[in-house]
Motif scaffolding. Structure first.
Motif, PDB file in Angstrom:
ATOM      1  N   SER A 140       0.827  -1.212   0.000  1.00 30.48           N
ATOM      2  CA  SER A 140       0.000   0.000   0.000  1.00 30.48           C
ATOM      3  C   SER A 140       0.862   1.264   0.000  1.00 30.48           C
ATOM      4  O   SER A 140       0.592   2.233   0.714  1.00 30.48           O
ATOM      5  CB  SER A 140      -0.961   0.001   1.199  1.00 30.48           C
ATOM      6  N   ASP A 141       1.885   1.265  -0.860  1.00 32.79           N
ATOM      7  CA  ASP A 141       2.848   2.362  -0.894  1.00 32.79           C
ATOM      8  C   ASP A 141       2.167   3.668  -1.308  1.00 32.79           C
ATOM      9  O   ASP A 141       1.583   3.773  -2.387  1.00 32.79           O
ATOM     10  CB  ASP A 141       3.970   2.026  -1.882  1.00 32.79           C
ATOM     11  N   ASP A 142       2.244   4.682  -0.438  1.00 27.63           N
ATOM     12  CA  ASP A 142       1.558   5.943  -0.698  1.00 27.63           C
ATOM     13  C   ASP A 142       2.253   6.787  -1.751  1.00 27.63           C
ATOM     14  O   ASP A 142       1.604   7.534  -2.485  1.00 27.63           O
ATOM     15  CB  ASP A 142       1.407   6.727   0.603  1.00 27.63           C
ATOM     16  N   THR A 143       3.586   6.693  -1.855  1.00 24.47           N
ATOM     17  CA  THR A 143       4.282   7.403  -2.926  1.00 24.47           C
ATOM     18  C   THR A 143       3.803   6.923  -4.287  1.00 24.47           C
ATOM     19  O   THR A 143       3.749   7.702  -5.249  1.00 24.47           O
ATOM     20  CB  THR A 143       5.804   7.209  -2.783  1.00 24.47           C
ATOM     21  N   CYS A 144       3.418   5.656  -4.375  1.00 26.53           N
ATOM     22  CA  CYS A 144       2.959   5.108  -5.652  1.00 26.53           C
ATOM     23  C   CYS A 144       1.651   5.740  -6.111  1.00 26.53           C
ATOM     24  O   CYS A 144       1.345   5.716  -7.310  1.00 26.53           O
ATOM     25  CB  CYS A 144       2.833   3.597  -5.557  1.00 26.53           C
ATOM     26  N   VAL A 145       0.868   6.293  -5.181  1.00 26.42           N
ATOM     27  CA  VAL A 145      -0.317   7.053  -5.594  1.00 26.42           C
ATOM     28  C   VAL A 145       0.130   8.240  -6.449  1.00 26.42           C
ATOM     29  O   VAL A 145      -0.436   8.521  -7.514  1.00 26.42           O
ATOM     30  CB  VAL A 145      -1.125   7.534  -4.376  1.00 26.42           C
ATOM     31  N   ARG A 146       1.144   8.946  -5.993  1.00 28.92           N
ATOM     32  CA  ARG A 146       1.659  10.094  -6.750  1.00 28.92           C
ATOM     33  C   ARG A 146       2.285   9.650  -8.073  1.00 28.92           C
ATOM     34  O   ARG A 146       2.148  10.351  -9.082  1.00 28.92           O
ATOM     35  CB  ARG A 146       2.687  10.849  -5.908  1.00 28.92           C
ATOM     36  N   LEU A 147       2.950   8.509  -8.071  1.00 27.40           N
ATOM     37  CA  LEU A 147       3.550   8.025  -9.309  1.00 27.40           C
ATOM     38  C   LEU A 147       2.474   7.643 -10.324  1.00 27.40           C
ATOM     39  O   LEU A 147       2.642   7.862 -11.533  1.00 27.40           O
ATOM     40  CB  LEU A 147       4.470   6.842  -9.013  1.00 27.40           C
ATOM     41  N   CYS A 148       1.361   7.083  -9.846  1.00 24.19           N
ATOM     42  CA  CYS A 148       0.228   6.817 -10.754  1.00 24.19           C
ATOM     43  C   CYS A 148      -0.321   8.113 -11.317  1.00 24.19           C
ATOM     44  O   CYS A 148      -0.723   8.181 -12.487  1.00 24.19           O
ATOM     45  CB  CYS A 148      -0.870   6.054 -10.018  1.00 24.19           C
ATOM     46  N   GLY A 149      -0.351   9.157 -10.479  1.00 20.66           N
ATOM     47  CA  GLY A 149      -0.843  10.448 -10.933  1.00 20.66           C
ATOM     48  C   GLY A 149      -0.021  11.058 -12.042  1.00 20.66           C
ATOM     49  O   GLY A 149      -0.522  11.897 -12.813  1.00 20.66           O
ATOM     50  N   LEU A 150       1.261  10.662 -12.164  1.00 19.84           N
ATOM     51  CA  LEU A 150       2.086  11.167 -13.268  1.00 19.84           C
ATOM     52  C   LEU A 150       1.586  10.682 -14.620  1.00 19.84           C
ATOM     53  O   LEU A 150       1.781  11.361 -15.631  1.00 19.84           O
ATOM     54  CB  LEU A 150       3.543  10.728 -13.072  1.00 19.84           C
ATOM     55  N   VAL A 151       0.971   9.483 -14.648  1.00 17.64           N
ATOM     56  CA  VAL A 151       0.532   8.909 -15.922  1.00 17.64           C
ATOM     57  C   VAL A 151      -0.981   8.962 -16.111  1.00 17.64           C
ATOM     58  O   VAL A 151      -1.480   8.847 -17.237  1.00 17.64           O
ATOM     59  CB  VAL A 151       1.038   7.455 -16.077  1.00 17.64           C
ATOM     60  N   VAL A 152      -1.725   9.118 -14.999  1.00 16.74           N
ATOM     61  CA  VAL A 152      -3.186   9.278 -15.085  1.00 16.74           C
ATOM     62  C   VAL A 152      -3.575  10.393 -14.111  1.00 16.74           C
ATOM     63  O   VAL A 152      -3.751  10.144 -12.913  1.00 16.74           O
ATOM     64  CB  VAL A 152      -3.953   7.978 -14.731  1.00 16.74           C
ATOM     65  N   PRO A 153      -3.718  11.613 -14.588  1.00  6.06           N
ATOM     66  CA  PRO A 153      -4.086  12.723 -13.703  1.00  6.06           C
ATOM     67  C   PRO A 153      -5.432  12.497 -13.033  1.00  6.06           C
ATOM     68  O   PRO A 153      -6.252  11.675 -13.477  1.00  6.06           O
ATOM     69  CB  PRO A 153      -4.124  13.930 -14.652  1.00  6.06           C
ATOM     70  N   ALA A 154      -5.666  13.238 -11.964  1.00  9.58           N
ATOM     71  CA  ALA A 154      -6.847  13.031 -11.133  1.00  9.58           C
ATOM     72  C   ALA A 154      -8.144  13.060 -11.926  1.00  9.58           C
ATOM     73  O   ALA A 154      -9.006  12.181 -11.776  1.00  9.58           O
ATOM     74  CB  ALA A 154      -6.885  14.080 -10.022  1.00  9.58           C
ATOM     75  N   LEU A 155      -8.326  14.075 -12.768  1.00 11.65           N
ATOM     76  CA  LEU A 155      -9.587  14.194 -13.501  1.00 11.65           C
ATOM     77  C   LEU A 155      -9.776  13.036 -14.475  1.00 11.65           C
ATOM     78  O   LEU A 155     -10.906  12.588 -14.721  1.00 11.65           O
ATOM     79  CB  LEU A 155      -9.646  15.532 -14.230  1.00 11.65           C
ATOM     80  N   GLU A 156      -8.671  12.521 -15.008  1.00 10.47           N
ATOM     81  CA  GLU A 156      -8.767  11.378 -15.913  1.00 10.47           C
ATOM     82  C   GLU A 156      -9.114  10.109 -15.146  1.00 10.47           C
ATOM     83  O   GLU A 156      -9.905   9.280 -15.632  1.00 10.47           O
ATOM     84  CB  GLU A 156      -7.458  11.202 -16.681  1.00 10.47           C
ATOM     85  N   VAL A 157      -8.537   9.936 -13.958  1.00 10.54           N
ATOM     86  CA  VAL A 157      -8.929   8.799 -13.109  1.00 10.54           C
ATOM     87  C   VAL A 157     -10.433   8.805 -12.900  1.00 10.54           C
ATOM     88  O   VAL A 157     -11.124   7.789 -13.100  1.00 10.54           O
ATOM     89  CB  VAL A 157      -8.206   8.859 -11.740  1.00 10.54           C
ATOM     90  N   ASN A 158     -10.955   9.959 -12.522  1.00  7.57           N
ATOM     91  CA  ASN A 158     -12.389  10.046 -12.226  1.00  7.57           C
ATOM     92  C   ASN A 158     -13.239   9.786 -13.455  1.00  7.57           C
ATOM     93  O   ASN A 158     -14.286   9.120 -13.371  1.00  7.57           O
ATOM     94  CB  ASN A 158     -12.710  11.418 -11.628  1.00  7.57           C
ATOM     95  N   GLN A 159     -12.812  10.292 -14.603  1.00  8.51           N
ATOM     96  CA  GLN A 159     -13.610  10.089 -15.814  1.00  8.51           C
ATOM     97  C   GLN A 159     -13.608   8.622 -16.234  1.00  8.51           C
ATOM     98  O   GLN A 159     -14.641   8.084 -16.661  1.00  8.51           O
ATOM     99  CB  GLN A 159     -13.086  10.958 -16.963  1.00  8.51           C
ATOM    100  N   ILE A 160     -12.470   7.965 -16.114  1.00  5.50           N
ATOM    101  CA  ILE A 160     -12.421   6.538 -16.433  1.00  5.50           C
ATOM    102  C   ILE A 160     -13.384   5.760 -15.540  1.00  5.50           C
ATOM    103  O   ILE A 160     -14.123   4.884 -16.008  1.00  5.50           O
ATOM    104  CB  ILE A 160     -10.975   6.009 -16.282  1.00  5.50           C
TER     105      ILE A 160
END
Length: 315
Positions: A140-160
Motif C-alpha cells: 500500500s505504498d503511498d508514494t505510488c499514488v503520486r507516481l500513478c498520478g504522473l501517468v493518469v491525472p486526477a480528472l482522468e482517473v475520475n472520468q475513467i
C-alpha cells in the motif's frame, strides 16, 4: 457447512451470548446455513467492535449483508484498486505499458505513511509502472499514488471510473493535476467494481489476471480478513485494506474451487475502538474482520486447483 458446533466455534460465543444475538423470531425447521452464520457473525462482531459500519457481503450473486450500502464513505487505500483500474485501462488502450518507467524524485516521495519507497533511500531514480502498481496494492505504498498520478491525472482517473459505471468512486483532485487524495466510494460501488473485475468485464484478460494476481498474493494484506488463514487459504482471497484517522476498511473476493468469485465483501467502518491511533491488529474493527474471514472461507468450496505458496531460501 451446517453444523451448529462449527458455527459456534467460529463465532467464539458462549451459549447465552449466542442465544441473545442469534435467536430467531420464530422457530425454524430448516438447518442453519453458512449464509445465516455470516449474517449473524457480521451483526455480532461489528456490534462488538462499535462505531459505524457500511457494508455489502454477497454470496453467489445474492446479498447476505447490505448495511448502508449506498452511503458515500471515505475509501482511503481501498480506492487504490480504483486507481490501479484507471492505470490498467490506459494500458489496455495502448496508451501506457507496465514496462515504462516513471521518475522517483525527492519531492514526490511521501516520507510519512505506508510503503517501501521512502525507506530505500534510492532516489532520485526510476521505477517501472508494473512495480508501481505492485507496491501500490501490496504494501500500500503511498508514494505510488503520486507516481500513478504522473501517468493518469486526477480528472482522468475520475472520468475513467465514471465511464466504467462508478460515478461515486472518485479521487479528490488538488491544485497539482497529477496529485490527489484517495477520495470516496460507496460499499455497493466497491463491491460491484470487484465483481466486474473478477468477471472480466472491467479490464482486458491480461490486466484482470495481473491485478487479481497481486491482490491474491502472499505479499498482499494479511491482516483483517486473511489474518487467521493458511497460506493456501490466503491465496483464495483477493483483498485490499485502507486505514486513516478512525477509518478501517477492507474489500475483496473469495474464490471457489473453479476459481469463480463466489463471495465478495466491502466493509467500511469509522469510530470503532477507543484509540484511533491504533492501526495494528489489536484494533477492534480489524479483529472483527479477522473473525469474519474463516466464515467467508467456510461458505465457499475449497480450491485445490491453485498452486500452493512456495517460498524460497535464496540462491
Amino acid at each position: 457447512m451446517g453444523a451448529s458446533l462449527t458455527r459456534r466455534a467460529a463465532l467464539g460465543l458462549g451459549a447465552a451470548v449466542t442465544a441473545a444475538v442469534t435467536a430467531p423470531a420464530a422457530a425454524s425447521a430448516t438447518q442453519p446455513t453458512c449464509a445465516d452464520d455470516i449474517r449473524r457473525a457480521y451483526r455480532f462482531h461489528t456490534g462488538r467492535a462499535g462505531g459505524a459500519w457500511e457494508s455489502v457481503i454477497s454470496l453467489n450473486g445474492q446479498d447476505l449483508v447490505a448495511a448502508r450500502a449506498d452511503d458515500v464513505v471515505e475509501a482511503y487505500s481501498v480506492n487504490k484498486v480504483a486507481v490501479a483500474t484507471a492505470v490498467l485501462d490506459k494500458v489496455d488502450r495502448g496508451l501506457l505499458t507496465l514496462t515504462q518507467r516513471v521518475e522517483v524524485t525527492a519531492d514526490i516521495v511521501l516520507t510519512t505513511g505506508d510503503g517501501i519507497i521512502p525507506l530505500d533511500g534510492a532516489y532520485p531514480s526510476s521505477i517501472t509502472l508494473g512495480h508501481v502498481l505492485a507496491l501500490l496494492l501490496t504494501v500500500s505504498d503511498d508514494t505510488c499514488v503520486r507516481l500513478c498520478g504522473l501517468v493518469v491525472p486526477a480528472l482522468e482517473v475520475n472520468q475513467i471510473l465514471v465511464d466504467k459505471g462508478f460515478p461515486k468512486t472518485q479521487v479528490d483532485p488538488v491544485a497539482n493535476p497529477n496529485r490527489f487524495f484517495l477520495g470516496k466510494t460507496t460499499p455497493r460501488e466497491t463491491h460491484d467494481l470487484l465483481r466486474a473485475l473478477a468477471a472480466g468485464t472491467l479490464l482486458s484478460p491480461a490486466s484482470t489476471a495481473y491485478l487479481l494476481g497481486i491482490l491474491r498474493s502472499q505479499a498482499a494484506h494479511t491482516d483483517g480478513i486473511r489474518r487467521d488463514m493458511s497460506s493456501v487459504d490466503r491465496a483464495r482471497v483477493a483483498t485490499k485494506a485502507g486505514w486513516f484517522k478512525d477509518g478501517r476498511n477492507e474489500a475483496g473476493i473469495v474464490f471457489d474451487a473453479q476459481n469463480n468469485p463466489a463471495l465478495i465483501y466491502a466493509l467500511f467502518s469509522q469510530g470503532a475502538g477507543p484509540d484511533p491511533n491504533d492501526f495494528g491488529g489489536t484494533h477492534p474493527a480489524i479483529k472483527a474482520r479477522a473473525a469474519l474471514g474463516p466464515l467467508f472461507l467456510n461458505a465457499v468450496p475449497a480450491t485445490t486447483s491453485r498452486t500452493a505458496y512456495a517460498p524460497t531460501n535464496g540462491g
